[in-house]
Write an enzyme that holds these catalytic residues in place. Structure first.
Site, short mmCIF file in Angstrom:
data_model
loop_
_atom_site.label_atom_id
_atom_site.label_comp_id
_atom_site.label_asym_id
_atom_site.label_seq_id
_atom_site.Cartn_x
_atom_site.Cartn_y
_atom_site.Cartn_z
N GLY A 164 -5.36 7.25 -7.26
CA GLY A 164 -5.06 5.81 -7.24
C GLY A 164 -6.30 4.94 -7.33
O GLY A 164 -6.39 4.05 -8.20
N LYS B 215 2.85 1.62 -3.75
CA LYS B 215 2.07 1.02 -4.85
C LYS B 215 2.61 1.32 -6.24
O LYS B 215 2.59 0.45 -7.11
CB LYS B 215 0.62 1.51 -4.78
CG LYS B 215 -0.23 0.82 -3.73
CD LYS B 215 -1.64 1.38 -3.83
CE LYS B 215 -2.62 0.50 -3.11
NZ LYS B 215 -4.01 0.97 -3.27
N TYR C 196 -15.24 4.39 2.93
CA TYR C 196 -16.03 3.56 3.85
C TYR C 196 -15.96 4.04 5.30
O TYR C 196 -16.58 3.47 6.18
CB TYR C 196 -15.65 2.08 3.75
CG TYR C 196 -14.19 1.78 3.93
CD1 TYR C 196 -13.65 1.64 5.20
CD2 TYR C 196 -13.36 1.63 2.83
CE1 TYR C 196 -12.30 1.35 5.35
CE2 TYR C 196 -12.02 1.35 2.97
CZ TYR C 196 -11.49 1.21 4.24
OH TYR C 196 -10.16 0.93 4.40
N SER D 79 0.84 -1.19 0.00
CA SER D 79 0.00 0.00 0.00
C SER D 79 0.88 1.24 0.00
O SER D 79 2.09 1.16 -0.23
CB SER D 79 -0.97 -0.05 1.19
OG SER D 79 -1.99 0.91 0.98
N GLY E 65 -12.95 11.44 -10.01
CA GLY E 65 -11.67 11.08 -9.39
C GLY E 65 -10.69 10.61 -10.45
O GLY E 65 -11.09 10.05 -11.49
N GLY F 142 -17.69 2.08 0.29
CA GLY F 142 -16.43 1.47 -0.12
C GLY F 142 -16.05 0.17 0.56
O GLY F 142 -15.01 -0.41 0.26
P1 NAD Z 1 -5.40 9.91 -4.26
O1 NAD Z 1 -4.69 10.89 -3.38
O2 NAD Z 1 -4.62 9.06 -5.19
O3 NAD Z 1 -6.49 10.72 -5.14
C1 NAD Z 1 -7.29 11.72 -4.55
C2 NAD Z 1 -8.42 12.11 -5.50
O4 NAD Z 1 -9.30 13.00 -4.79
C3 NAD Z 1 -7.95 12.86 -6.74
O5 NAD Z 1 -8.80 12.55 -7.84
C4 NAD Z 1 -8.14 14.32 -6.33
O6 NAD Z 1 -8.24 15.20 -7.42
C5 NAD Z 1 -9.43 14.21 -5.55
N1 NAD Z 1 -9.63 15.33 -4.63
C6 NAD Z 1 -8.85 15.69 -3.58
N2 NAD Z 1 -9.37 16.80 -2.99
C7 NAD Z 1 -10.48 17.12 -3.70
C8 NAD Z 1 -11.45 18.16 -3.58
N3 NAD Z 1 -11.36 19.08 -2.62
N4 NAD Z 1 -12.47 18.18 -4.46
C9 NAD Z 1 -12.58 17.25 -5.44
N5 NAD Z 1 -11.70 16.25 -5.60
C10 NAD Z 1 -10.66 16.19 -4.74
O7 NAD Z 1 -6.27 9.03 -3.27
P2 NAD Z 1 -6.87 7.56 -3.53
O8 NAD Z 1 -5.91 6.55 -3.02
O9 NAD Z 1 -7.33 7.47 -4.94
O10 NAD Z 1 -8.12 7.55 -2.54
C11 NAD Z 1 -9.33 8.23 -2.85
C12 NAD Z 1 -10.42 7.75 -1.90
O11 NAD Z 1 -10.70 6.38 -2.13
C13 NAD Z 1 -10.04 7.87 -0.42
O12 NAD Z 1 -11.16 8.29 0.29
C14 NAD Z 1 -9.67 6.45 -0.02
O13 NAD Z 1 -9.95 6.19 1.32
C15 NAD Z 1 -10.62 5.65 -0.91
N6 NAD Z 1 -10.10 4.30 -1.20
C16 NAD Z 1 -10.91 3.25 -0.90
C17 NAD Z 1 -10.50 1.96 -1.18
C18 NAD Z 1 -11.41 0.82 -0.85
O14 NAD Z 1 -10.95 -0.34 -0.87
N7 NAD Z 1 -12.67 1.06 -0.58
C19 NAD Z 1 -9.24 1.72 -1.78
C20 NAD Z 1 -8.43 2.84 -2.08
C21 NAD Z 1 -8.88 4.12 -1.78
#
Ligand code: NAD
Length: 292
Positions: free
Chosen positions: A136, A73, A236, A69, A133, A257
């Site tokens: 990641g 990653k 989640y 993680s 989004g 999630g």
């Molecule tokens: P990341 O940092 O790679 O990406 C963040 C995303 O959020 C980008 O698209 C960014 O532009 C957007 N963002 C940030 N601030 C913003 C704002 N103020 N307005 C609009 N968009 C905004 O993060 P990630 O790893 O992609 O994680 C994103 C979400 O997904 C997190 O909440 C994380 O907990 C969740 N997640 C869940 C799982 C799961 O298994 N359910 C797995 C990975 C990530």
């Protein structure tokens, strides 16, 4: 535990930093114990500076596999022998399988998301989805959805550093799959309304809705939704984001999630053990409820 761990017990790791908060060790160890599989799952604090040594250690100690993680990653691929097609396209690895000394990198986040839809009787294959989004989680979902046969994906993001990642994801999807992907600026509300209106499913894959953005959503108002739209969130914690609260108010079928989290783990579990994770048991033990 003393009875369960023997000289034959095999090890699966988790390499990340910070990692002590993770629910993955509890999930996998419970599933091993439930199915009587002689394996253990341990979290290791590994960051980019110790990652190469950790992978060498994994080879030397013959770990069955590992999860990876943040912040590893997007970095770990260079130390592995092979990448799955999805991991290659996504540009990230969250699962490593040790295949008789060959370390193979997979990305199961998107697999987990797609599987959780199926588990909740949501069929997006051959249809159009809008994903907000480009980070990641979003990239994994978008690429896997395209590989699995979603017909069209509209991606929206704010104009931050992830916007260009989204543009690149669209290029990869359009060049490598039969899915049509288009990138939009999240500030373009006219396009957002139009694309949601022609979509079967709308997904939040941003961190909006969880700390420090708890209680917030990028959705301008509830008039963008309709009752027969499927609405999902990668967040989640909390189990109900502001986005999902509005979706419920409109009457949309919705999913948080937890399903993605559970099924990304189940995909790795299957690769390491050859067995299906006992999903219903895990939902019960972990108190997972990911929709209404
Ligand atoms: P990341 O940092 O790679 O990406 C963040 C995303 O959020 C980008 O698209 C960014 O532009 C957007 N963002 C940030 N601030 C913003 C704002 N103020 N307005 C609009 N968009 C905004 O993060 P990630 O790893 O992609 O994680 C994103 C979400 O997904 C997190 O909440 C994380 O907990 C969740 N997640 C869940 C799982 C799961 O298994 N359910 C797995 C990975 C990530």
């Amino acid at each position: 535990m003393a009875e369960r761990l023997t000289g034959h017990t095999e090890l699966v790791g988790l390499m990340a930093y910070p990692i002590r908060h993770s629910s993955s060790p509890a999930m996998h160890n419970e599933a091993f114990a439930y199915l009587g599989i002689d394996m253990a799952y341990l979290a290791f604090e590994v960051d980019n500076s110790t990652l190469e040594d950790a992978i060498k250690g994994m080879r030397a100690l013959k770990l069955v596999g590992s999860n990876v993680s943040m912040p590893n990653k997007t970095v770990v691929g260079q130390y592995l022998d092979e990448l799955s097609p999805a991991a290659k396209l996504i540009g990230a690895v969250n699962t490593i399988v040790n295949d008789n000394g060959r370390l193979i990198g997979h990305c199961t986040d998107g697999i987990g998301y797609m599987q959780s839809l199926k588990d909740y009787d949501i069929d997006v294959i051959g249809k159009k989805m809008t994903v907000v989004g480009a980070g990641g989680a979003a990239t994994a979902i978008e690429i896997q959805a395209a590989l699995d046969g979603v017909a069209e994906i509209s991606i929206f993001n704010i104009k931050d550093k992830f916007y260009e990642v989204g543009v690149e994801t669209c290029r990869k999807i359009n060049e490598n799959t039969s899915c049509k992907a288009t990138m939009y600026d999240l500030a373009d509300h006219e396009a957002l309304r139009r694309e949601i209106a022609s979509s079967y499913l709308l997904a939040n894959a941003t961190g909006m809705g969880m700390k420090p953005l708890e209680g917030k959503t990028w959705l301008p108002d509830k008039s963008y939704l309709r009752p027969d739209l499927i609405v999902t969130d990668t967040v989640y914690a909390p189990a109900e984001t502001e986005f999902l609260r509005i979706a419920k108010e409109v009457g949309c079928k919705n999913m948080n999630g937890f399903g993605m989290m559970l099924f990304q783990g189940a995909a790795g579990f299957k690769m390491w053990t050859g067995q299906d994770m006992p999903i219903e048991h895990m939902k019960e033990v972990l108190g997972i409820k990911y929709g209404d």
